[in-house]
Design a protein around this motif. Structure first.
Motif, PDB file in Angstrom:
ATOM      1  N   ALA A   1      37.776 -29.034   1.506  1.00  0.00           N
ATOM      2  CA  ALA A   1      36.522 -28.337   1.203  1.00  0.00           C
ATOM      3  C   ALA A   1      36.669 -26.829   1.380  1.00  0.00           C
ATOM      4  CB  ALA A   1      35.400 -28.869   2.096  1.00  0.00           C
ATOM      5  N   VAL A   2      37.323 -26.408   2.439  1.00  0.00           N
ATOM      6  CA  VAL A   2      37.518 -24.977   2.698  1.00  0.00           C
ATOM      7  C   VAL A   2      38.473 -24.383   1.670  1.00  0.00           C
ATOM      8  CG1 VAL A   2      38.432 -23.303   4.353  1.00  0.00           C
ATOM      9  CG2 VAL A   2      36.925 -25.147   5.143  1.00  0.00           C
ATOM     10  N   ARG A   3      39.551 -25.089   1.380  1.00  0.00           N
ATOM     11  CA  ARG A   3      40.524 -24.619   0.383  1.00  0.00           C
ATOM     12  C   ARG A   3      39.853 -24.436  -0.977  1.00  0.00           C
ATOM     13  NH1 ARG A   3      44.864 -28.134   0.901  1.00  0.00           N
ATOM     14  NH2 ARG A   3      45.914 -26.629   2.210  1.00  0.00           N
TER      15      ARG A   3
ATOM     16  N   ALA B   1      31.203 -22.309  -8.258  1.00  0.00           N
ATOM     17  CA  ALA B   1      31.958 -23.276  -7.455  1.00  0.00           C
ATOM     18  C   ALA B   1      31.993 -22.848  -5.988  1.00  0.00           C
ATOM     19  CB  ALA B   1      33.375 -23.436  -7.996  1.00  0.00           C
ATOM     20  N   PHE B   2      32.147 -21.554  -5.745  1.00  0.00           N
ATOM     21  CA  PHE B   2      32.122 -21.042  -4.372  1.00  0.00           C
ATOM     22  C   PHE B   2      30.800 -21.407  -3.706  1.00  0.00           C
ATOM     23  CE2 PHE B   2      30.823 -17.559  -1.505  1.00  0.00           C
ATOM     24  CZ  PHE B   2      31.811 -17.657  -0.541  1.00  0.00           C
ATOM     25  N   ALA B   3      29.696 -21.100  -4.358  1.00  0.00           N
ATOM     26  CA  ALA B   3      28.366 -21.361  -3.792  1.00  0.00           C
ATOM     27  C   ALA B   3      28.125 -22.849  -3.575  1.00  0.00           C
ATOM     28  CB  ALA B   3      27.292 -20.779  -4.708  1.00  0.00           C
ATOM     29  N   ALA B   4      28.661 -23.684  -4.443  1.00  0.00           N
ATOM     30  CA  ALA B   4      28.455 -25.131  -4.339  1.00  0.00           C
ATOM     31  C   ALA B   4      29.079 -25.720  -3.085  1.00  0.00           C
ATOM     32  CB  ALA B   4      29.022 -25.821  -5.576  1.00  0.00           C
ATOM     33  N   GLY B   5      30.001 -25.010  -2.457  1.00  0.00           N
ATOM     34  CA  GLY B   5      30.648 -25.503  -1.249  1.00  0.00           C
ATOM     35  C   GLY B   5      29.865 -25.248   0.032  1.00  0.00           C
ATOM     36  N   PHE B   6      28.695 -24.634  -0.085  1.00  0.00           N
ATOM     37  CA  PHE B   6      27.883 -24.277   1.083  1.00  0.00           C
ATOM     38  C   PHE B   6      26.550 -25.016   1.080  1.00  0.00           C
ATOM     39  CE2 PHE B   6      30.755 -20.764   0.731  1.00  0.00           C
ATOM     40  CZ  PHE B   6      30.900 -20.254   2.009  1.00  0.00           C
TER      41      PHE B   6
ATOM     42  N   PRO C   1      44.564 -17.576   2.292  1.00  0.00           N
ATOM     43  CA  PRO C   1      44.776 -18.369   3.509  1.00  0.00           C
ATOM     44  C   PRO C   1      46.264 -18.483   3.828  1.00  0.00           C
ATOM     45  CG  PRO C   1      43.937 -19.745   1.715  1.00  0.00           C
ATOM     46  CD  PRO C   1      44.021 -18.352   1.194  1.00  0.00           C
ATOM     47  N   GLN C   2      46.591 -18.289   5.093  1.00  0.00           N
ATOM     48  CA  GLN C   2      47.970 -18.395   5.560  1.00  0.00           C
ATOM     49  C   GLN C   2      48.210 -19.708   6.313  1.00  0.00           C
ATOM     50  OE1 GLN C   2      50.174 -15.440   4.961  1.00  0.00           O
ATOM     51  NE2 GLN C   2      48.415 -15.293   3.600  1.00  0.00           N
ATOM     52  N   LEU C   3      47.171 -20.187   7.003  1.00  0.00           N
ATOM     53  CA  LEU C   3      47.304 -21.376   7.843  1.00  0.00           C
ATOM     54  C   LEU C   3      45.932 -21.986   8.061  1.00  0.00           C
ATOM     55  CD1 LEU C   3      49.131 -23.110   9.773  1.00  0.00           C
ATOM     56  CD2 LEU C   3      48.547 -21.456  11.566  1.00  0.00           C
ATOM     57  N   TYR C   4      45.806 -23.292   7.851  1.00  0.00           N
ATOM     58  CA  TYR C   4      44.570 -24.028   8.110  1.00  0.00           C
ATOM     59  C   TYR C   4      44.739 -24.806   9.409  1.00  0.00           C
ATOM     60  CZ  TYR C   4      43.386 -23.276   3.169  1.00  0.00           C
ATOM     61  OH  TYR C   4      43.098 -22.721   1.955  1.00  0.00           O
ATOM     62  N   LEU C   5      43.768 -24.664  10.299  1.00  0.00           N
ATOM     63  CA  LEU C   5      43.799 -25.362  11.586  1.00  0.00           C
ATOM     64  C   LEU C   5      42.519 -26.184  11.730  1.00  0.00           C
ATOM     65  CD1 LEU C   5      45.019 -22.298  13.661  1.00  0.00           C
ATOM     66  CD2 LEU C   5      46.389 -24.297  13.035  1.00  0.00           C
ATOM     67  N   PRO C   6      42.536 -27.447  11.281  1.00  0.00           N
ATOM     68  CA  PRO C   6      41.349 -28.288  11.369  1.00  0.00           C
ATOM     69  C   PRO C   6      41.239 -28.987  12.723  1.00  0.00           C
ATOM     70  CG  PRO C   6      43.058 -29.477  10.222  1.00  0.00           C
ATOM     71  CD  PRO C   6      43.626 -28.108  10.549  1.00  0.00           C
ATOM     72  N   SER C   7      40.006 -29.212  13.151  1.00  0.00           N
ATOM     73  CA  SER C   7      39.791 -29.933  14.408  1.00  0.00           C
ATOM     74  C   SER C   7      39.711 -31.436  14.190  1.00  0.00           C
ATOM     75  CB  SER C   7      38.488 -29.470  15.060  1.00  0.00           C
ATOM     76  OG  SER C   7      37.369 -29.934  14.304  1.00  0.00           O
ATOM     77  N   GLY C   8      39.381 -31.849  12.971  1.00  0.00           N
ATOM     78  CA  GLY C   8      39.134 -33.264  12.719  1.00  0.00           C
ATOM     79  C   GLY C   8      37.704 -33.640  13.036  1.00  0.00           C
TER      80      GLY C   8
ATOM     81  N   ASP D   1      44.655  -4.228   4.269  1.00  0.00           N
ATOM     82  CA  ASP D   1      45.587  -5.331   4.464  1.00  0.00           C
ATOM     83  C   ASP D   1      45.406  -5.770   5.899  1.00  0.00           C
ATOM     84  OD1 ASP D   1      47.545  -7.219   4.276  1.00  0.00           O
ATOM     85  OD2 ASP D   1      49.197  -5.810   4.023  1.00  0.00           O
ATOM     86  N   ASP D   2      44.611  -6.811   6.107  1.00  0.00           N
ATOM     87  CA  ASP D   2      44.202  -7.215   7.451  1.00  0.00           C
ATOM     88  C   ASP D   2      44.355  -8.724   7.606  1.00  0.00           C
ATOM     89  OD1 ASP D   2      43.061  -6.389  10.001  1.00  0.00           O
ATOM     90  OD2 ASP D   2      41.237  -7.451   9.406  1.00  0.00           O
ATOM     91  N   ILE D   3      44.867  -9.137   8.737  1.00  0.00           N
ATOM     92  CA  ILE D   3      44.931 -10.555   9.073  1.00  0.00           C
ATOM     93  C   ILE D   3      43.672 -10.882   9.872  1.00  0.00           C
ATOM     94  CG2 ILE D   3      46.175 -12.352  10.315  1.00  0.00           C
ATOM     95  CD1 ILE D   3      47.659 -11.408   7.842  1.00  0.00           C
ATOM     96  N   GLN D   4      42.919 -11.872   9.397  1.00  0.00           N
ATOM     97  CA  GLN D   4      41.655 -12.236  10.015  1.00  0.00           C
ATOM     98  C   GLN D   4      41.625 -13.737  10.262  1.00  0.00           C
ATOM     99  OE1 GLN D   4      38.432 -10.696   7.595  1.00  0.00           O
ATOM    100  NE2 GLN D   4      39.305  -8.638   7.582  1.00  0.00           N
ATOM    101  N   ILE D   5      40.686 -14.155  11.089  1.00  0.00           N
ATOM    102  CA  ILE D   5      40.447 -15.582  11.297  1.00  0.00           C
ATOM    103  C   ILE D   5      39.050 -15.891  10.783  1.00  0.00           C
ATOM    104  CG2 ILE D   5      40.143 -17.440  12.974  1.00  0.00           C
ATOM    105  CD1 ILE D   5      42.240 -15.997  14.718  1.00  0.00           C
ATOM    106  N   LEU D   6      38.971 -16.828   9.859  1.00  0.00           N
ATOM    107  CA  LEU D   6      37.698 -17.330   9.375  1.00  0.00           C
ATOM    108  C   LEU D   6      37.514 -18.711   9.975  1.00  0.00           C
ATOM    109  CD1 LEU D   6      38.416 -15.020   7.367  1.00  0.00           C
ATOM    110  CD2 LEU D   6      37.086 -16.272   5.701  1.00  0.00           C
ATOM    111  N   TYR D   7      36.423 -18.867  10.720  1.00  0.00           N
ATOM    112  CA  TYR D   7      36.137 -20.118  11.423  1.00  0.00           C
ATOM    113  C   TYR D   7      34.985 -20.812  10.704  1.00  0.00           C
ATOM    114  CZ  TYR D   7      34.586 -23.273  15.114  1.00  0.00           C
ATOM    115  OH  TYR D   7      34.202 -24.386  15.816  1.00  0.00           O
ATOM    116  N   PHE D   8      35.297 -21.921  10.054  1.00  0.00           N
ATOM    117  CA  PHE D   8      34.326 -22.679   9.266  1.00  0.00           C
ATOM    118  C   PHE D   8      33.804 -23.873  10.071  1.00  0.00           C
ATOM    119  CE2 PHE D   8      37.001 -20.536   6.260  1.00  0.00           C
ATOM    120  CZ  PHE D   8      36.198 -20.245   5.172  1.00  0.00           C
TER     121      PHE D   8
END
Length: 137
Positions: free
Chosen positions: A14-16, A29-34, A77-84, A105-112
């Protein structure tokens, strides 16, 4: 155990899909995911900072970001870290260029946080707050 794994995979999917929609310029499509009442918190004191409430404000935030960067904004996205359990942290490289030559050019964390396969909230943690503030100034 497979339920946690299946949930984690569905959450990442879903996030991807949201990242892929942005890359394709597909706002629908972006909006439909929220969820309609979702929130997005851009955690930085810049011109785009603060909490966006509801899908209209979230889409407006994305549209403003794209407009200010003449369409060069690239969240990759560089890495997805799901909790399950309905959360996915995504290490994300954000790059863009402003028409006046400023670059980002910034590395950030997006927490969904997800519910029923859709995004309920996003917390965007900035890697280099002063640089991002200067970029959006």
């Amino acid at each position: 155990m497979s339920t946690i794994t299946d949930t984690a995979q569905a959450d990442v999917h879903a996030v991807r899909a949201g990242f892929e929609a942005v890359a394709a310029g597909d706002i629908v499509a972006f909006a439909a995911g929220f969820h309609g009442d979702a929130t997005w918190n851009h955690r930085n004191p810049d011109s785009l900072g603060g909490i966006k409430n509801g899908i209209d404000e979230i889409v407006g935030f994305l549209a403003a970001s794209m407009e200010l960067t003449a369409g060069t904004l690239r969240p990759v996205p560089q890495l997805y870290l799901p909790s399950g359990a309905g959360q996915v942290a995504v290490l994300t490289r954000i790059s863009a260029e402003r028409p006046d030559g400023r670059t980002l050019d910034d590395i950030q964390i997006l927490y969904f946080q997800l519910e029923d396969g859709k995004v309920r909230s996003v917390d965007q943690f900035i890697g280099d707050p002063p640089a991002v503030t200067e970029f959006w100034a």
